[in-house]
Design a protein around this motif. Structure first.
Motif, PDB file in Angstrom:
ATOM      1  N   ILE A   1      -5.436  10.023 -13.965  1.00  0.00           N
ATOM      2  CA  ILE A   1      -5.617  10.544 -15.164  1.00  0.00           C
ATOM      3  C   ILE A   1      -4.451   9.990 -16.042  1.00  0.00           C
ATOM      4  N   ASP A   2      -3.457   9.569 -15.451  1.00  0.00           N
ATOM      5  CA  ASP A   2      -2.303   8.809 -16.296  1.00  0.00           C
ATOM      6  C   ASP A   2      -2.719   7.502 -16.705  1.00  0.00           C
ATOM      7  N   ARG A   3      -3.848   7.110 -15.952  1.00  0.00           N
ATOM      8  CA  ARG A   3      -4.241   5.669 -16.471  1.00  0.00           C
ATOM      9  C   ARG A   3      -5.485   5.627 -17.552  1.00  0.00           C
ATOM     10  N   GLY A   4      -6.049   7.069 -17.812  1.00  0.00           N
ATOM     11  CA  GLY A   4      -7.183   7.115 -18.743  1.00  0.00           C
ATOM     12  C   GLY A   4      -8.217   7.820 -18.315  1.00  0.00           C
ATOM     13  N   TYR A   5      -8.382   7.900 -16.881  1.00  0.00           N
ATOM     14  CA  TYR A   5      -9.430   8.650 -16.436  1.00  0.00           C
ATOM     15  C   TYR A   5      -9.714  10.080 -16.918  1.00  0.00           C
ATOM     16  N   ASP A   6     -10.766  10.511 -17.141  1.00  0.00           N
ATOM     17  CA  ASP A   6     -11.171  12.060 -17.332  1.00  0.00           C
ATOM     18  C   ASP A   6     -10.856  12.836 -15.827  1.00  0.00           C
ATOM     19  N   ARG A   7     -10.447  14.157 -15.772  1.00  0.00           N
ATOM     20  CA  ARG A   7     -10.290  14.620 -14.517  1.00  0.00           C
ATOM     21  C   ARG A   7     -11.606  14.821 -13.426  1.00  0.00           C
ATOM     22  N   ALA A   8     -12.697  14.860 -14.153  1.00  0.00           N
ATOM     23  CA  ALA A   8     -13.874  14.695 -13.316  1.00  0.00           C
ATOM     24  C   ALA A   8     -13.988  13.316 -12.668  1.00  0.00           C
ATOM     25  N   SER A   9     -13.890  12.419 -13.497  1.00  0.00           N
ATOM     26  CA  SER A   9     -14.025  11.040 -12.810  1.00  0.00           C
ATOM     27  C   SER A   9     -12.871  10.760 -11.899  1.00  0.00           C
ATOM     28  N   ALA A  10     -11.809  11.147 -12.273  1.00  0.00           N
ATOM     29  CA  ALA A  10     -10.588  10.944 -11.122  1.00  0.00           C
ATOM     30  C   ALA A  10     -10.909  11.564  -9.734  1.00  0.00           C
ATOM     31  N   GLU A  11     -11.277  13.085  -9.996  1.00  0.00           N
ATOM     32  CA  GLU A  11     -11.550  13.757  -8.981  1.00  0.00           C
ATOM     33  C   GLU A  11     -12.851  13.094  -8.145  1.00  0.00           C
ATOM     34  N   MET A  12     -13.918  12.474  -8.703  1.00  0.00           N
ATOM     35  CA  MET A  12     -14.996  11.772  -8.109  1.00  0.00           C
ATOM     36  C   MET A  12     -14.595  10.579  -7.292  1.00  0.00           C
ATOM     37  N   GLN A  13     -13.303   9.711  -7.754  1.00  0.00           N
ATOM     38  CA  GLN A  13     -12.787   8.735  -7.081  1.00  0.00           C
ATOM     39  C   GLN A  13     -11.989   8.983  -6.078  1.00  0.00           C
ATOM     40  N   ALA A  14     -11.483  10.237  -6.001  1.00  0.00           N
ATOM     41  CA  ALA A  14     -10.428  10.709  -5.088  1.00  0.00           C
ATOM     42  C   ALA A  14     -11.539  11.255  -3.640  1.00  0.00           C
ATOM     43  N   GLY A  15     -12.638  11.814  -3.983  1.00  0.00           N
ATOM     44  CA  GLY A  15     -13.329  12.626  -3.159  1.00  0.00           C
ATOM     45  C   GLY A  15     -13.600  11.816  -1.745  1.00  0.00           C
ATOM     46  N   PRO A  16     -14.271  10.530  -1.809  1.00  0.00           N
ATOM     47  CA  PRO A  16     -14.615  10.012  -0.634  1.00  0.00           C
ATOM     48  C   PRO A  16     -13.211   9.777   0.180  1.00  0.00           C
ATOM     49  N   PHE A  17     -12.124   9.646  -0.199  1.00  0.00           N
ATOM     50  CA  PHE A  17     -11.064   9.455   0.552  1.00  0.00           C
ATOM     51  C   PHE A  17     -10.747  10.534   1.503  1.00  0.00           C
ATOM     52  N   GLU A  18     -11.132  11.779   1.193  1.00  0.00           N
ATOM     53  CA  GLU A  18     -11.183  12.936   2.112  1.00  0.00           C
ATOM     54  C   GLU A  18     -11.706  12.656   3.341  1.00  0.00           C
ATOM     55  N   TRP A  19     -12.793  11.836   3.379  1.00  0.00           N
ATOM     56  CA  TRP A  19     -13.702  11.613   4.491  1.00  0.00           C
ATOM     57  C   TRP A  19     -12.724  10.564   5.352  1.00  0.00           C
ATOM     58  N   LEU A  20     -12.056   9.492   4.686  1.00  0.00           N
ATOM     59  CA  LEU A  20     -11.199   8.590   5.587  1.00  0.00           C
ATOM     60  C   LEU A  20     -10.295   9.527   6.050  1.00  0.00           C
ATOM     61  N   HIS A  21      -9.555  10.536   5.348  1.00  0.00           N
ATOM     62  CA  HIS A  21      -8.282  11.092   5.935  1.00  0.00           C
ATOM     63  C   HIS A  21      -8.755  12.079   6.984  1.00  0.00           C
ATOM     64  N   ARG A  22      -9.969  12.372   7.127  1.00  0.00           N
ATOM     65  CA  ARG A  22     -10.577  13.337   8.354  1.00  0.00           C
ATOM     66  C   ARG A  22     -10.939  12.153   9.553  1.00  0.00           C
TER      67      ARG A  22
ATOM     68  N   HIS B   1       0.960  -1.316   0.011  1.00  0.00           N
ATOM     69  CA  HIS B   1       0.088   0.136  -0.032  1.00  0.00           C
ATOM     70  C   HIS B   1       0.957   1.218   0.100  1.00  0.00           C
ATOM     71  N   VAL B   2       0.594   1.971  -0.852  1.00  0.00           N
ATOM     72  CA  VAL B   2       1.324   3.287  -0.969  1.00  0.00           C
ATOM     73  C   VAL B   2       0.390   4.507  -0.777  1.00  0.00           C
ATOM     74  N   PRO B   3       0.593   5.269   0.398  1.00  0.00           N
ATOM     75  CA  PRO B   3      -0.139   6.586   0.765  1.00  0.00           C
ATOM     76  C   PRO B   3       0.230   7.712  -0.293  1.00  0.00           C
ATOM     77  N   VAL B   4      -0.502   8.372  -0.901  1.00  0.00           N
ATOM     78  CA  VAL B   4      -0.237   9.441  -1.404  1.00  0.00           C
ATOM     79  C   VAL B   4      -1.454  10.548  -1.339  1.00  0.00           C
ATOM     80  N   ALA B   5      -0.786  11.825  -1.622  1.00  0.00           N
ATOM     81  CA  ALA B   5      -1.747  12.949  -1.432  1.00  0.00           C
ATOM     82  C   ALA B   5      -2.895  12.957  -2.623  1.00  0.00           C
ATOM     83  N   ALA B   6      -3.903  13.607  -2.399  1.00  0.00           N
ATOM     84  CA  ALA B   6      -5.092  13.516  -3.126  1.00  0.00           C
ATOM     85  C   ALA B   6      -4.913  14.005  -4.652  1.00  0.00           C
ATOM     86  N   SER B   7      -4.098  15.184  -4.589  1.00  0.00           N
ATOM     87  CA  SER B   7      -3.672  15.455  -5.952  1.00  0.00           C
ATOM     88  C   SER B   7      -2.842  14.471  -6.785  1.00  0.00           C
ATOM     89  N   GLU B   8      -1.903  14.048  -6.324  1.00  0.00           N
ATOM     90  CA  GLU B   8      -1.177  12.778  -6.882  1.00  0.00           C
ATOM     91  C   GLU B   8      -2.201  11.725  -7.139  1.00  0.00           C
TER      92      GLU B   8
END
Length: 284
Positions: free
Chosen positions: A226-247, A213-220
């Motif tokens: 995105i590097d794997r082919g997701y558009d930005r909106a989809s990538a940000e949607m995938q990242a969003g819920p992790f903010e609640w775990l981080h808190r 497991h590799v911890p990364v920042a939300a921006s990374e």
């Protein structure tokens, strides 16, 4: 004997709802946009054929996303003879109201509308609110990462009590076919709070492979997707819920499985062993 319409019948929980109902001998009508009797939230002409002849509905509104009002559907359902509705929703991530607090945007609103539609339908209703599915690791982007041997998340030290989709389905099925669950809201979780690193370690143990497991920042994390082919909106949607775990807002346990089924929920380790044995993470 209930005749059950199962919406989202090919989804993580829906397919298990179908299987468990059939094992109990109940007639089941599984529907999706590609089923023989087709159901599409965006095509109202598919609603009545899906409802004809059923008396119970497993309501999955995650596919609505602004295309329809679930209350319009539940009104038609009751007029068509439906007497019981069990709605799949989502568990509170902060101990308060999941539906108003999470960063899922239009999906959160759709689920909120689905709950309200079930409660206001005039039918018997039950709400099932699961937390994060253990089966998150069986679909991308986590599936590809597990297979590659490196799982990155921006979750920090946040925890979540992953719940097995088999348990979610079992709670829904009990509410669909048994009396005594009407008017209940079941928030369901697994039996222990885990970090993503803990979950990855359990999968590594179950598969006998080295997976880190590799911890990364939300921006990374967003850039990785995105590097794997997701558009930005989809990538940000995938990242969003992790903010609640981080808190640290997601680690509390819920007792919906115990209340609905009279037993403890399955542990993530049991899920990982079963999924590994079934080849879920085998290289493709």
């Amino acid at each position: 004997m209930s005749n059950v319409l199962v919406m989202g019948a090919t989804g993580k929980a829906g397919r298990h709802v179908v299987a468990q109902l059939r094992n109990l001998g109940h007639p089941v009508r599984p529907v999706s946009r590609s089923s023989p009797i087709r159901f599409d939230w965006a095509d109202r002409s598919t609603w009545q054929p899906a409802l004809t002849g059923v008396d119970t509905v497993y309501l999955n509104v995650w596919g609505v996303v602004g295309t329809a009002d679930p209350a319009e559907f539940t009104e038609l359902a009751v007029k068509s003879g439906v007497r019981r509705i069990v709605a799949l929703s989502g568990r509170s991530d902060d101990g308060e109201d999941y539906l108003l607090q999470t960063p899922y945007g239009p999906w959160a609103q759709a689920v909120l509308d689905g709950e309200r539609a079930a409660r206001g339908s005039g039918a018997e209703w039950t709400i099932v609110r699961p937390c994060w599915f253990a089966q998150t690791f069986e679909e991308d982007p986590k599936l590809s990462e597990v297979r590659s041997g490196e799982v990155a998340t921006p979750a920090g030290s946040g925890t979540v009590p992953f719940v097995d989709a088999l348990d979610i389905a079992a709670v829904a099925v009990a509410a669909l076919v048994e009396d005594g669950h009407q008017g209940e809201t079941y928030e369901v979780s697994g039996p222990r709070a885990m970090t993503f690193a803990d979950a990855v370690a359990e999968i590594a143990k179950a598969t006998g492979r080295e997976i880190k497991h590799v911890p990364v920042a939300a921006s990374e994390y967003v850039h990785r997707l995105i590097d794997r082919g997701y558009d930005r909106a989809s990538a940000e949607m995938q990242a969003g819920p992790f903010e609640w775990l981080h808190r640290g807002r997601t680690g509390f346990l819920s007792n919906g499985v115990q209340r609905a089924l009279g037993r403890e929920p399955a542990d993530f380790a049991d899920y990982a062993q079963r999924a590994a044995a079934a080849g879920a993470w085998s290289a493709q």
